[in-house]
Design an enzyme around this catalytic site. Sequence first.
Site: not given
Ligand SMILES: NC(=O)c1cnc(N)c2cc(Br)sc12
Length: 321
Positions: A39, A118
């Site tokens: 910034d 995830k």
């Molecule tokens: N399968 C899941 O529950 C899941 C998958 N990908 C993610 N970035 C997240 C975040 C949360 Br909070 S839960 C979850």
Amino acid sequence: SSLDSLTKPEAEALAAKLRPQLRTWGEAYYSEDAPTVEDSVYDQQYAQLVAIETKYPDLITPDSPTQNVGGTVASDFTKVPHEIPMLSLGDVFSEDELADFVDHITENEAGTYNCELKIDGLAISLRYVDGKLVQGSTRGNGQIGEDITANLKTIPSIPTELTRPLTIEVRGECYMPKQSFIELNNRRDAEGKSVFANPRNAAAGSLRQLNTRVTAERKLSTFMYNVADYEPLNTRTQSGLIDELAELGFTTNPQYRVAHNMAEIDAYIDEYTQQRDDLSYGIDGIVVKVNALPVQRSMGATVKVPRWAIAYKFPPEEAET
Ligand SMILES: NC(=O)c1cnc(N)c2cc(Br)sc12
């Protein structure tokens, strides 16, 4: 100021260099959620352009960044309170730590866990009334999100109407597939624009802006995997929830797997540690959840994270050589 030493032609040349630079930086900072410059640097160079245009008003051009309000700050979004907070996940970084967490989870009557990938994207929440999409929002701080309904409606994988007239709030991840990310950055690079650091920033930048047309061309997708309240559903397990969301019209991630013990959870982790690079989307770990929904509910959550789920994070990949 250092301006006094500049002749008018030198000042004009400097202004001609500052304007495109400030425009590119401004665009990244304001509308695409991925600042590419400190910034302080932006402010210092902006002040220099203002000084030049103040000293030589006839040098002002209508397209100068000083002549229009910077893009749209994310705060322009309508705020959306999450009646049921959107939590994040506790993290563990080794299979031993994961085993400790799993051992401490009360062995519920079903005693099974659901393993899920995830997804490396942006958490979203979709609210349906009588089967019709009425609102879509970001997680924000978990209690208050931003209304991005118009942007989300441009994403093909998000159903505007469900196969059953349910009133339900569904949560999941919006992400940019790896290939879309590569193509977007190549295009931006060719246009002399800043590039996104990773697909998650690209997804965030593509969703959290007021220009819906830009969102529409960014080839975003979604995987939905949670509900704020499972009452409207038939299923009473996490694995069944994912199948039921698919029946309702959502895009879900089929790579989930019910596990009965740590050995099966470890096998899942090993499999997706191997497969990670071959997936068409980014993942940064796996999520282990208690499979029985009533047990999830009875275990509840702390202020920040559920007690019935944990994220095992993959070790950072060695930097691309
Ligand atoms: N399968 C899941 O529950 C899941 C998958 N990908 C993610 N970035 C997240 C975040 C949360 Br909070 S839960 C979850």
